[in-house]
Design an enzyme around this catalytic site. Structure first.
Site, PDB file in Angstrom:
ATOM      1  CB  SER A  16      -0.944   0.015   1.206  1.00 58.02           C
ATOM      2  OG  SER A  16      -1.926  -0.979   1.058  1.00 58.02           O
ATOM      3  CB  THR A  45      -3.818   4.358   2.059  1.00 59.41           C
ATOM      4  OG1 THR A  45      -3.591   2.946   1.969  1.00 59.41           O
ATOM      5  CG2 THR A  45      -4.555   4.849   0.838  1.00 59.41           C
TER       6      THR A  45
HETATM    7 MG    MG Z   1      -4.438   1.561   3.502  1.00 57.66          MG
HETATM    8 ZN    ZN Z   2      -2.598  -5.355   2.631  1.00 58.53          ZN
END
Ligand code: MG
Ligand code: ZN
Length: 366
Positions: free
Chosen positions: A84, A137
Protein backbone atom coordinates in the site's frame (compact mmCIF):
# COMPACT_ATOMS: atom_id res chain seq x y z
CA UNK A 1 -17.95 69.95 -40.85
CA UNK A 2 -17.44 70.79 -37.21
CA UNK A 3 -20.79 69.24 -36.33
CA UNK A 4 -19.82 65.98 -38.10
CA UNK A 5 -16.52 65.67 -36.28
CA UNK A 6 -18.18 66.33 -32.90
CA UNK A 7 -20.70 63.63 -33.72
CA UNK A 8 -17.94 61.24 -34.77
CA UNK A 9 -16.04 61.98 -31.56
CA UNK A 10 -19.16 61.29 -29.48
CA UNK A 11 -19.74 58.01 -31.30
CA UNK A 12 -16.15 56.94 -30.66
CA UNK A 13 -16.43 57.98 -27.02
CA UNK A 14 -19.68 56.05 -26.49
CA UNK A 15 -18.29 53.03 -28.34
CA UNK A 16 -15.17 52.96 -26.20
CA UNK A 17 -17.26 53.40 -23.03
CA UNK A 18 -19.39 50.42 -24.05
CA UNK A 19 -16.34 48.32 -24.81
CA UNK A 20 -14.75 49.36 -21.48
CA UNK A 21 -17.88 48.40 -19.62
CA UNK A 22 -17.86 45.02 -21.37
CA UNK A 23 -14.19 44.23 -20.80
CA UNK A 24 -13.19 45.92 -17.56
CA UNK A 25 -16.04 45.00 -15.30
CA UNK A 26 -15.90 41.29 -14.53
CA UNK A 27 -19.21 39.53 -14.09
CA UNK A 28 -19.80 36.97 -11.36
CA UNK A 29 -16.71 34.76 -11.03
CA UNK A 30 -16.91 31.77 -13.30
CA UNK A 31 -16.67 28.37 -11.58
CA UNK A 32 -14.13 26.08 -13.26
CA UNK A 33 -15.63 22.94 -14.73
CA UNK A 34 -13.73 20.85 -12.16
CA UNK A 35 -13.34 22.64 -8.85
CA UNK A 36 -13.12 19.68 -6.49
CA UNK A 37 -11.64 16.20 -6.73
CA UNK A 38 -12.51 13.38 -4.34
CA UNK A 39 -10.27 10.32 -4.64
CA UNK A 40 -11.70 7.28 -2.89
CA UNK A 41 -9.42 4.29 -2.27
CA UNK A 42 -10.74 0.92 -1.18
CA UNK A 43 -7.54 -0.61 0.16
CA UNK A 44 -7.22 -4.07 -1.41
CA UNK A 45 -10.61 -3.73 -3.15
CA UNK A 46 -10.39 -5.80 -6.31
CA UNK A 47 -13.13 -6.75 -8.72
CA UNK A 48 -13.82 -9.92 -6.67
CA UNK A 49 -14.75 -7.81 -3.64
CA UNK A 50 -16.82 -5.38 -5.72
CA UNK A 51 -18.67 -8.17 -7.60
CA UNK A 52 -19.39 -9.99 -4.34
CA UNK A 53 -20.68 -6.82 -2.69
CA UNK A 54 -22.97 -6.17 -5.68
CA UNK A 55 -24.36 -9.70 -5.30
CA UNK A 56 -24.92 -9.69 -1.54
CA UNK A 57 -26.42 -6.19 -1.50
CA UNK A 58 -30.22 -5.92 -1.67
CA UNK A 59 -30.01 -2.67 -3.61
CA UNK A 60 -27.71 -1.48 -6.41
CA UNK A 61 -24.36 -0.23 -5.11
CA UNK A 62 -23.48 3.46 -5.28
CA UNK A 63 -20.37 2.52 -7.23
CA UNK A 64 -22.74 1.42 -10.02
CA UNK A 65 -23.75 5.08 -10.48
CA UNK A 66 -20.36 5.66 -12.15
CA UNK A 67 -20.51 5.08 -15.88
CA UNK A 68 -16.84 5.62 -16.70
CA UNK A 69 -14.69 2.62 -15.86
CA UNK A 70 -10.95 2.05 -16.26
CA UNK A 71 -8.32 -0.42 -15.12
CA UNK A 72 -4.99 0.40 -13.52
CA UNK A 73 -1.78 -1.61 -13.25
CA UNK A 74 -0.48 -1.64 -9.71
CA UNK A 75 3.10 -3.02 -9.83
CA UNK A 76 5.74 -1.05 -7.89
CA UNK A 77 9.26 -0.13 -8.97
CA UNK A 78 10.83 -3.12 -7.20
CA UNK A 79 8.01 -5.66 -6.94
CA UNK A 80 5.46 -7.10 -9.34
CA UNK A 81 3.10 -7.25 -6.35
CA UNK A 82 2.84 -3.89 -4.65
CA UNK A 83 2.20 -2.92 -1.05
CA UNK A 84 0.00 0.00 0.00
CA UNK A 85 2.97 2.35 0.46
CA UNK A 86 4.27 2.10 -3.08
CA UNK A 87 0.76 2.01 -4.53
CA UNK A 88 -0.39 4.97 -2.44
CA UNK A 89 2.70 6.91 -3.49
CA UNK A 90 1.98 6.15 -7.17
CA UNK A 91 -1.60 7.39 -6.84
CA UNK A 92 -0.62 10.44 -4.77
CA UNK A 93 2.54 11.56 -6.59
CA UNK A 94 2.66 9.87 -10.00
CA UNK A 95 5.88 8.04 -9.10
CA UNK A 96 6.46 4.30 -8.97
CA UNK A 97 8.54 3.59 -5.89
CA UNK A 98 9.83 0.67 -3.83
CA UNK A 99 7.47 -1.35 -1.67
CA UNK A 100 7.22 0.19 1.78
CA UNK A 101 8.18 3.72 0.71
CA UNK A 102 5.92 6.72 1.37
CA UNK A 103 5.99 9.92 -0.72
CA UNK A 104 9.53 9.34 -2.01
CA UNK A 105 10.66 8.01 -5.41
CA UNK A 106 12.64 4.81 -5.95
CA UNK A 107 15.86 6.75 -5.20
CA UNK A 108 14.46 8.01 -1.87
CA UNK A 109 13.88 11.57 -3.09
CA UNK A 110 10.77 13.36 -1.75
CA UNK A 111 8.09 13.82 -4.37
CA UNK A 112 5.11 16.16 -4.13
CA UNK A 113 1.63 14.76 -3.80
CA UNK A 114 -1.52 16.01 -5.49
CA UNK A 115 -2.72 17.07 -2.02
CA UNK A 116 0.39 19.21 -1.48
CA UNK A 117 0.07 20.74 -4.96
CA UNK A 118 -3.62 21.47 -4.38
CA UNK A 119 -2.68 23.16 -1.09
CA UNK A 120 -0.02 25.29 -2.83
CA UNK A 121 -2.70 26.40 -5.28
CA UNK A 122 -4.96 27.62 -2.48
CA UNK A 123 -7.38 24.71 -2.41
CA UNK A 124 -8.64 23.11 0.78
CA UNK A 125 -7.39 19.57 1.42
CA UNK A 126 -8.50 16.59 3.46
CA UNK A 127 -7.78 12.97 4.37
CA UNK A 128 -10.32 10.53 5.79
CA UNK A 129 -9.66 6.88 6.64
CA UNK A 130 -10.85 3.98 8.77
CA UNK A 131 -7.18 3.10 9.34
CA UNK A 132 -4.67 5.14 11.29
CA UNK A 133 -4.15 8.49 9.55
CA UNK A 134 -0.44 7.62 9.74
CA UNK A 135 -0.97 4.37 7.83
CA UNK A 136 0.49 3.90 4.35
CA UNK A 137 -2.44 5.05 2.21
CA UNK A 138 -3.21 8.46 3.78
CA UNK A 139 0.49 8.93 4.64
CA UNK A 140 1.38 8.77 0.94
CA UNK A 141 -0.46 12.06 0.41
CA UNK A 142 1.33 14.05 3.10
CA UNK A 143 4.46 12.28 4.37
CA UNK A 144 7.88 11.59 2.87
CA UNK A 145 9.54 8.62 4.54
CA UNK A 146 11.55 5.68 3.28
CA UNK A 147 9.55 3.30 5.49
CA UNK A 148 5.80 3.09 6.00
CA UNK A 149 6.51 1.71 9.47
CA UNK A 150 7.96 5.00 10.73
CA UNK A 151 4.55 5.97 12.11
CA UNK A 152 5.94 8.54 14.52
CA UNK A 153 7.93 10.28 11.76
CA UNK A 154 4.84 10.20 9.56
CA UNK A 155 2.83 11.86 12.38
CA UNK A 156 5.49 14.58 12.51
CA UNK A 157 5.04 15.15 8.77
CA UNK A 158 1.46 16.26 9.51
CA UNK A 159 3.02 19.39 11.00
CA UNK A 160 4.72 20.28 7.70
CA UNK A 161 1.66 20.47 5.43
CA UNK A 162 -1.51 22.09 6.69
CA UNK A 163 -4.04 19.57 5.49
CA UNK A 164 -7.26 21.31 6.55
CA UNK A 165 -9.19 18.27 7.71
CA UNK A 166 -8.02 14.80 8.66
CA UNK A 167 -10.15 12.15 10.29
CA UNK A 168 -8.97 8.66 11.17
CA UNK A 169 -7.20 6.64 13.84
CA UNK A 170 -3.58 7.01 14.92
CA UNK A 171 -3.95 9.14 18.06
CA UNK A 172 -1.14 7.18 19.75
CA UNK A 173 1.39 8.16 17.06
CA UNK A 174 0.82 11.82 18.01
CA UNK A 175 0.37 11.43 21.76
CA UNK A 176 2.38 8.44 23.04
CA UNK A 177 5.72 8.65 21.29
CA UNK A 178 9.12 7.20 21.98
CA UNK A 179 10.61 10.72 21.67
CA UNK A 180 8.10 11.92 24.32
CA UNK A 181 6.92 14.76 22.05
CA UNK A 182 3.22 15.53 22.48
CA UNK A 183 2.16 16.41 18.96
CA UNK A 184 -1.47 17.00 19.97
CA UNK A 185 -0.33 20.36 21.37
CA UNK A 186 1.73 21.03 18.23
CA UNK A 187 -1.41 20.51 16.13
CA UNK A 188 -3.32 22.95 18.36
CA UNK A 189 -0.55 25.53 17.97
CA UNK A 190 -0.98 25.20 14.22
CA UNK A 191 -4.65 26.09 14.59
CA UNK A 192 -6.23 22.64 14.59
CA UNK A 193 -9.21 21.77 16.67
CA UNK A 194 -8.26 18.27 17.83
CA UNK A 195 -11.18 15.93 18.49
CA UNK A 196 -10.98 12.36 19.74
CA UNK A 197 -14.57 11.16 19.42
CA UNK A 198 -16.83 10.81 16.39
CA UNK A 199 -19.52 12.85 18.13
CA UNK A 200 -17.18 15.79 18.62
CA UNK A 201 -15.88 15.48 15.04
CA UNK A 202 -19.41 15.63 13.65
CA UNK A 203 -20.30 18.65 15.82
CA UNK A 204 -17.12 20.59 15.00
CA UNK A 205 -17.41 23.80 13.02
CA UNK A 206 -13.65 24.40 12.86
CA UNK A 207 -12.11 25.01 9.43
CA UNK A 208 -9.01 23.11 10.62
CA UNK A 209 -9.98 19.81 12.14
CA UNK A 210 -7.85 16.91 13.33
CA UNK A 211 -10.11 13.98 14.18
CA UNK A 212 -7.99 11.31 15.87
CA UNK A 213 -10.73 8.99 16.94
CA UNK A 214 -8.87 5.73 17.63
CA UNK A 215 -5.49 4.80 19.15
CA UNK A 216 -4.32 3.19 15.87
CA UNK A 217 -6.82 1.67 13.40
CA UNK A 218 -10.53 2.15 14.00
CA UNK A 219 -12.39 -1.07 14.82
CA UNK A 220 -14.17 -2.82 11.95
CA UNK A 221 -17.70 -1.72 11.08
CA UNK A 222 -19.03 -4.93 12.65
CA UNK A 223 -17.10 -4.28 15.87
CA UNK A 224 -18.25 -0.77 16.70
CA UNK A 225 -17.02 1.60 14.02
CA UNK A 226 -20.59 2.06 12.81
CA UNK A 227 -21.05 4.67 10.10
CA UNK A 228 -17.78 6.48 10.91
CA UNK A 229 -16.58 6.41 7.28
CA UNK A 230 -19.66 7.79 5.50
CA UNK A 231 -20.28 10.31 8.31
CA UNK A 232 -16.64 11.51 8.30
CA UNK A 233 -16.71 11.78 4.51
CA UNK A 234 -19.81 13.99 4.69
CA UNK A 235 -18.26 16.12 7.44
CA UNK A 236 -14.96 16.58 5.59
CA UNK A 237 -16.80 17.72 2.45
CA UNK A 238 -18.94 20.14 4.47
CA UNK A 239 -15.80 21.83 5.86
CA UNK A 240 -13.66 21.74 2.70
CA UNK A 241 -16.48 23.04 0.51
CA UNK A 242 -16.26 26.37 2.34
CA UNK A 243 -13.13 27.18 0.30
CA UNK A 244 -14.40 28.95 -2.85
CA UNK A 245 -11.33 27.80 -4.79
CA UNK A 246 -12.25 24.15 -4.32
CA UNK A 247 -10.75 21.15 -2.59
CA UNK A 248 -8.91 17.85 -2.83
CA UNK A 249 -10.09 15.06 -0.56
CA UNK A 250 -8.83 11.48 -0.26
CA UNK A 251 -11.14 8.99 1.46
CA UNK A 252 -9.94 5.48 2.26
CA UNK A 253 -11.82 2.33 3.14
CA UNK A 254 -8.71 0.96 4.82
CA UNK A 255 -10.01 -2.27 6.28
CA UNK A 256 -11.23 -4.01 3.13
CA UNK A 257 -7.59 -5.08 2.85
CA UNK A 258 -7.47 -6.38 6.42
CA UNK A 259 -10.59 -8.49 5.87
CA UNK A 260 -9.13 -10.03 2.71
CA UNK A 261 -5.78 -10.73 4.44
CA UNK A 262 -7.77 -12.56 7.11
CA UNK A 263 -9.79 -14.42 4.43
CA UNK A 264 -12.87 -13.23 6.33
CA UNK A 265 -15.75 -13.26 3.87
CA UNK A 266 -18.26 -11.53 6.18
CA UNK A 267 -15.87 -8.72 7.11
CA UNK A 268 -14.86 -8.30 3.46
CA UNK A 269 -18.51 -7.72 2.48
CA UNK A 270 -19.19 -5.41 5.47
CA UNK A 271 -16.13 -3.28 4.77
CA UNK A 272 -16.80 -3.07 1.03
CA UNK A 273 -20.46 -2.12 1.60
CA UNK A 274 -19.39 0.45 4.19
CA UNK A 275 -16.99 1.96 1.68
CA UNK A 276 -19.84 2.02 -0.82
CA UNK A 277 -21.98 3.94 1.69
CA UNK A 278 -19.23 6.57 1.78
CA UNK A 279 -19.22 6.53 -2.04
CA UNK A 280 -22.95 7.32 -1.86
CA UNK A 281 -22.35 10.36 0.35
CA UNK A 282 -19.69 11.66 -2.02
CA UNK A 283 -21.71 11.04 -5.18
CA UNK A 284 -24.75 12.78 -3.69
CA UNK A 285 -22.63 15.86 -3.03
CA UNK A 286 -21.01 15.68 -6.48
CA UNK A 287 -24.38 15.31 -8.18
CA UNK A 288 -25.70 18.50 -6.56
CA UNK A 289 -22.44 20.41 -6.92
CA UNK A 290 -21.77 19.72 -10.60
CA UNK A 291 -18.10 20.76 -10.34
CA UNK A 292 -16.76 17.74 -8.47
CA UNK A 293 -14.86 14.88 -10.07
CA UNK A 294 -15.07 11.63 -8.08
CA UNK A 295 -12.60 8.81 -8.74
CA UNK A 296 -13.03 5.51 -6.90
CA UNK A 297 -10.33 2.87 -7.09
CA UNK A 298 -8.11 0.52 -5.09
CA UNK A 299 -4.38 0.61 -4.43
CA UNK A 300 -4.10 -3.13 -5.21
CA UNK A 301 -6.11 -6.32 -4.92
CA UNK A 302 -5.88 -8.45 -1.77
CA UNK A 303 -6.63 -12.15 -1.37
CA UNK A 304 -7.13 -13.03 -5.04
CA UNK A 305 -10.83 -13.08 -4.15
CA UNK A 306 -12.49 -15.69 -6.37
CA UNK A 307 -16.26 -16.15 -6.51
CA UNK A 308 -16.68 -19.91 -6.83
CA UNK A 309 -20.40 -20.07 -6.12
CA UNK A 310 -23.43 -18.11 -5.04
CA UNK A 311 -26.88 -16.93 -5.99
CA UNK A 312 -28.14 -13.58 -7.24
CA UNK A 313 -31.63 -14.40 -5.97
CA UNK A 314 -30.44 -15.32 -2.47
CA UNK A 315 -27.85 -12.50 -2.42
CA UNK A 316 -25.15 -15.00 -1.50
CA UNK A 317 -21.59 -15.64 -2.63
CA UNK A 318 -19.12 -18.40 -1.93
CA UNK A 319 -15.60 -17.01 -1.94
CA UNK A 320 -12.20 -18.59 -2.19
CA UNK A 321 -8.97 -16.84 -1.24
CA UNK A 322 -5.93 -18.40 -2.93
CA UNK A 323 -3.59 -16.15 -0.95
CA UNK A 324 -3.62 -14.18 2.31
CA UNK A 325 -1.53 -11.48 0.66
CA UNK A 326 -1.81 -8.97 -2.20
CA UNK A 327 -2.04 -9.92 -5.87
CA UNK A 328 -0.89 -8.27 -9.10
CA UNK A 329 -4.27 -8.24 -10.87
CA UNK A 330 -5.32 -4.87 -12.31
CA UNK A 331 -7.82 -2.94 -10.18
CA UNK A 332 -10.90 -1.07 -11.37
CA UNK A 333 -11.26 2.71 -11.54
CA UNK A 334 -14.79 4.17 -11.38
CA UNK A 335 -15.19 7.84 -12.30
CA UNK A 336 -18.09 10.28 -11.97
CA UNK A 337 -18.63 13.92 -12.79
CA UNK A 338 -16.93 16.45 -15.07
CA UNK A 339 -13.76 15.03 -16.65
CA UNK A 340 -14.66 11.45 -15.70
CA UNK A 341 -14.07 10.29 -19.27
CA UNK A 342 -10.30 10.82 -18.81
CA UNK A 343 -10.30 7.75 -16.59
CA UNK A 344 -11.50 5.17 -19.10
CA UNK A 345 -8.91 2.79 -20.54
CA UNK A 346 -5.99 0.78 -19.18
CA UNK A 347 -3.10 2.66 -17.63
CA UNK A 348 -0.48 2.63 -14.87
CA UNK A 349 -1.40 3.70 -11.35
CA UNK A 350 0.92 6.70 -11.84
CA UNK A 351 -1.39 8.04 -14.59
CA UNK A 352 -4.11 9.01 -12.12
CA UNK A 353 -1.90 11.75 -10.65
CA UNK A 354 -1.32 13.27 -14.12
CA UNK A 355 -5.06 13.11 -14.81
CA UNK A 356 -5.76 14.92 -11.52
CA UNK A 357 -3.27 17.68 -12.39
CA UNK A 358 -4.84 18.10 -15.83
CA UNK A 359 -8.33 18.12 -14.32
CA UNK A 360 -7.44 20.97 -11.96
CA UNK A 361 -5.59 22.72 -14.80
CA UNK A 362 -2.32 22.70 -12.83
CA UNK A 363 -0.31 21.50 -15.85
CA UNK A 364 2.12 18.62 -15.97
CA UNK A 365 4.73 18.15 -13.24
CA UNK A 366 7.88 16.31 -14.24
MG1 MG B 1 -4.44 1.56 3.50
ZN1 ZN C 1 -2.60 -5.36 2.63
Amino acid sequence: MKKTSTLLLSVILIASLISWSLTEKPGPKEIPEIRNIVLMIGDGMGLGAVSSAITVSHHPLNIERCNIIGLQKTFSSDHYITDSGAAGTALATGNKTNNGAIGVDSQGKSVKSILEIAKENGLATGLVTTSAITDATPASFIAHESSRNSYEDIAKDFLKTDVDVFIGGGYDHFAFRTDKLYLIDSLKVRGYKVETTMNAVLKSTSLKLAGLIAPVNSPSRLNGRGDMLPASSRKAIEILNKNPKGFFLMIEGGEIDLAAHAKDETALMEETLDFDDAVGEVLNFAQNDGHTLVVITADHETGGVAIIGGSIKAHKVLLNFPTNSHTAVMVPVFAYGPGAEKFSGIYDNTALFQKFLASYGFGEIK
